[in-house]
Design a protein around this motif. Sequence first.
Motif, PDB file in Angstrom:
ATOM      1  N   THR A 292      53.544  26.604  68.879  1.00  0.00           N
ATOM      2  CA  THR A 292      54.420  26.200  69.972  1.00  0.00           C
ATOM      3  C   THR A 292      54.946  24.792  69.695  1.00  0.00           C
ATOM      4  O   THR A 292      54.383  24.061  68.872  1.00  0.00           O
TER       5      THR A 292
ATOM      6  N   GLN B 127      46.821  29.375  75.162  1.00  0.00           N
ATOM      7  CA  GLN B 127      46.576  28.305  74.186  1.00  0.00           C
ATOM      8  C   GLN B 127      45.968  27.090  74.863  1.00  0.00           C
ATOM      9  O   GLN B 127      45.059  26.450  74.330  1.00  0.00           O
ATOM     10  N   ARG B 128      46.473  26.774  76.059  1.00  0.00           N
ATOM     11  CA  ARG B 128      45.930  25.632  76.807  1.00  0.00           C
ATOM     12  C   ARG B 128      44.456  25.866  77.144  1.00  0.00           C
ATOM     13  O   ARG B 128      43.629  24.974  77.004  1.00  0.00           O
TER      14      ARG B 128
ATOM     15  N   GLU C 135      51.408  21.820  76.790  1.00  0.00           N
ATOM     16  CA  GLU C 135      51.342  23.220  76.347  1.00  0.00           C
ATOM     17  C   GLU C 135      51.718  24.156  77.493  1.00  0.00           C
ATOM     18  O   GLU C 135      51.089  24.132  78.543  1.00  0.00           O
TER      19      GLU C 135
ATOM     20  N   TYR D 147      48.815  16.992  74.669  1.00  0.00           N
ATOM     21  CA  TYR D 147      48.995  18.378  74.251  1.00  0.00           C
ATOM     22  C   TYR D 147      48.591  19.337  75.373  1.00  0.00           C
ATOM     23  O   TYR D 147      49.309  20.286  75.684  1.00  0.00           O
TER      24      TYR D 147
ATOM     25  N   ALA E  53      54.604  22.220  71.529  1.00  0.00           N
ATOM     26  CA  ALA E  53      53.531  21.270  71.873  1.00  0.00           C
ATOM     27  C   ALA E  53      52.513  21.183  70.746  1.00  0.00           C
ATOM     28  O   ALA E  53      52.017  20.094  70.435  1.00  0.00           O
ATOM     29  N   GLN E  54      52.189  22.311  70.109  1.00  0.00           N
ATOM     30  CA  GLN E  54      51.248  22.309  68.984  1.00  0.00           C
ATOM     31  C   GLN E  54      51.818  21.541  67.800  1.00  0.00           C
ATOM     32  O   GLN E  54      51.093  20.784  67.144  1.00  0.00           O
TER      33      GLN E  54
END
Length: 133
Positions: A4, A72-73, A67, A63, A6-7
Amino acid sequence: MSSTPAQRRYNRDVLQFSAAYAVLLFAAIWLFRHHIAVGPLALFAALLPALPIIGIFAAIGRYIVAERDEYQRMLVIRQTLVASGLALTIATAWGFMESFGVARHVDAYWIAVVWFAGLGLGACVNRVLERRV
């Protein structure tokens, strides 16, 4: 698996902070070895390597906030909870053992090292738990 936005930002930030850590740690060591760091400069030089580590902590927090993928978060939050639990448990137990004279003194920056190791353990926990689903 694609990452993503954010990643990607998190990975970039951590790489930059890690590089800064290496440079600033070697700079601080050099300043102290050559007896240049004295007085107020000694305090500043001693804090230099801590700044990028603090930056990594901030990058992890940024992050988590940035995210948008809730799954994922959740994985990152679980990973940081494992790391925090591990580091706080070891720091607390070691502190009591040190206070009662049954363990030698360990420099406090090792708590961050244990926390980062806990991130690795947290990633393993994520893999194990997610395989069961």
